[in-house]
Scaffold this motif. Structure first.
Motif, PDB file in Angstrom:
ATOM      1  N   ASN A  34       0.854  -1.184   0.000  1.00 53.08           N
ATOM      2  CA  ASN A  34       0.000   0.000   0.000  1.00 53.08           C
ATOM      3  C   ASN A  34       0.896   1.242   0.000  1.00 53.08           C
ATOM      4  OD1 ASN A  34      -2.254   1.664   0.162  1.00 53.08           O
ATOM      5  ND2 ASN A  34      -2.357   1.514   2.389  1.00 53.08           N
ATOM      6  N   PRO A  35       1.580   1.514  -1.123  1.00 52.02           N
ATOM      7  CA  PRO A  35       2.589   2.576  -1.130  1.00 52.02           C
ATOM      8  C   PRO A  35       2.008   3.965  -0.871  1.00 52.02           C
ATOM      9  CG  PRO A  35       2.190   1.774  -3.359  1.00 52.02           C
ATOM     10  CD  PRO A  35       1.427   0.873  -2.423  1.00 52.02           C
ATOM     11  N   GLN A  36       2.739   4.736  -0.085  1.00 54.91           N
ATOM     12  CA  GLN A  36       2.362   6.109   0.248  1.00 54.91           C
ATOM     13  C   GLN A  36       3.198   7.129  -0.521  1.00 54.91           C
ATOM     14  OE1 GLN A  36      -0.365   6.541   2.397  1.00 54.91           O
ATOM     15  NE2 GLN A  36      -0.415   4.349   1.941  1.00 54.91           N
ATOM     16  N   ALA A  37       4.099   6.638  -1.376  1.00 56.22           N
ATOM     17  CA  ALA A  37       4.961   7.485  -2.196  1.00 56.22           C
ATOM     18  C   ALA A  37       5.384   6.647  -3.400  1.00 56.22           C
ATOM     19  CB  ALA A  37       6.183   7.942  -1.398  1.00 56.22           C
ATOM     20  N   TYR A  84      15.193  11.355   0.809  1.00 56.40           N
ATOM     21  CA  TYR A  84      14.207  10.325   1.132  1.00 56.40           C
ATOM     22  C   TYR A  84      13.920  10.363   2.621  1.00 56.40           C
ATOM     23  CZ  TYR A  84      18.260   7.523   2.664  1.00 56.40           C
ATOM     24  OH  TYR A  84      19.405   7.075   3.295  1.00 56.40           O
ATOM     25  N   ARG A  85      12.839   9.730   2.985  1.00 60.11           N
ATOM     26  CA  ARG A  85      12.440   9.658   4.392  1.00 60.11           C
ATOM     27  C   ARG A  85      12.584   8.219   4.864  1.00 60.11           C
ATOM     28  NH1 ARG A  85       6.958  12.306   5.289  1.00 60.11           N
ATOM     29  NH2 ARG A  85       8.267  14.139   5.110  1.00 60.11           N
ATOM     30  N   LEU A  86      13.071   8.040   6.077  1.00 58.21           N
ATOM     31  CA  LEU A  86      13.159   6.729   6.718  1.00 58.21           C
ATOM     32  C   LEU A  86      12.362   6.817   8.011  1.00 58.21           C
ATOM     33  CD1 LEU A  86      14.306   3.873   6.882  1.00 58.21           C
ATOM     34  CD2 LEU A  86      16.375   4.841   7.903  1.00 58.21           C
ATOM     35  N   VAL A  87      11.297   5.995   8.118  1.00 60.81           N
ATOM     36  CA  VAL A  87      10.369   6.077   9.250  1.00 60.81           C
ATOM     37  C   VAL A  87      10.245   4.712   9.916  1.00 60.81           C
ATOM     38  CG1 VAL A  87       7.980   6.547   9.937  1.00 60.81           C
ATOM     39  CG2 VAL A  87       9.039   7.883   8.103  1.00 60.81           C
ATOM     40  N   VAL A 105      11.157   3.204   3.713  1.00 57.42           N
ATOM     41  CA  VAL A 105      11.961   4.076   2.868  1.00 57.42           C
ATOM     42  C   VAL A 105      10.990   4.721   1.887  1.00 57.42           C
ATOM     43  CG1 VAL A 105      13.866   4.235   1.226  1.00 57.42           C
ATOM     44  CG2 VAL A 105      13.954   2.543   3.086  1.00 57.42           C
ATOM     45  N   LEU A 106      10.840   6.037   1.984  1.00 63.50           N
ATOM     46  CA  LEU A 106       9.865   6.773   1.176  1.00 63.50           C
ATOM     47  C   LEU A 106      10.566   7.847   0.357  1.00 63.50           C
ATOM     48  CD1 LEU A 106       7.582   7.195   4.235  1.00 63.50           C
ATOM     49  CD2 LEU A 106       6.821   6.010   2.176  1.00 63.50           C
TER      50      LEU A 106
END
Length: 116
Positions: A34-37, A84-87, A105-106
């Motif tokens: 379910n990708p958010q990016a 990139y974002r790492l959450v 990883v977004l």
């Protein structure tokens, strides 16, 4: 939830299919269903740890390897520049829904903070 019931443990064991994009001896990275990016990859340790706190308490360099794998994924996906974002969500109050530690990883588009 036991490791036997863990979705991500089943992915590691090849019992549940996933689009694997990167793997080391101790980590696995696969596309989020379910990708958010445009780029949304989950990075997990192959061993089961409930959340980031449990992984940090393990204290054997695995948290470092998970983050290095996340960066390798970002390089492979071409999102190091512009960023990139790492959450890591830790606990249900933070939005963790699968209780096997995983980093998101977004990237691939502008990611504003706070989200919304």
């Amino acid at each position: 939830m036991s490791e036997a019931d863990c979705l991500f443990c089943k992915i590691v064991a090849s019992e549940v299919p996933a689009k694997i994009v990167y793997e080391t001896d101790r980590t696995l990275a696969f596309r989020d269903v379910n990708p958010q990016a445009p780029t949304h990859v989950l990075v997990i340790p192959k061993d089961h740890y409930r959340d980031a706190a449990a992984l940090a308490a393990a204290d054997h360099g695995l948290a470092d390897e998970v983050i290095k794998t996340a960066h390798a994924v970002a390089q492979q996906e071409g999102i190091v520049e512009p960023g990139y974002r790492l959450v890591f969500n830790t606990g249900p109050g933070a939005g963790q829904t699968v209780f096997h530690v995983h980093g998101h990883v977004l990237g691939g588009r502008g990611l504003q903070w706070p989200p919304g």
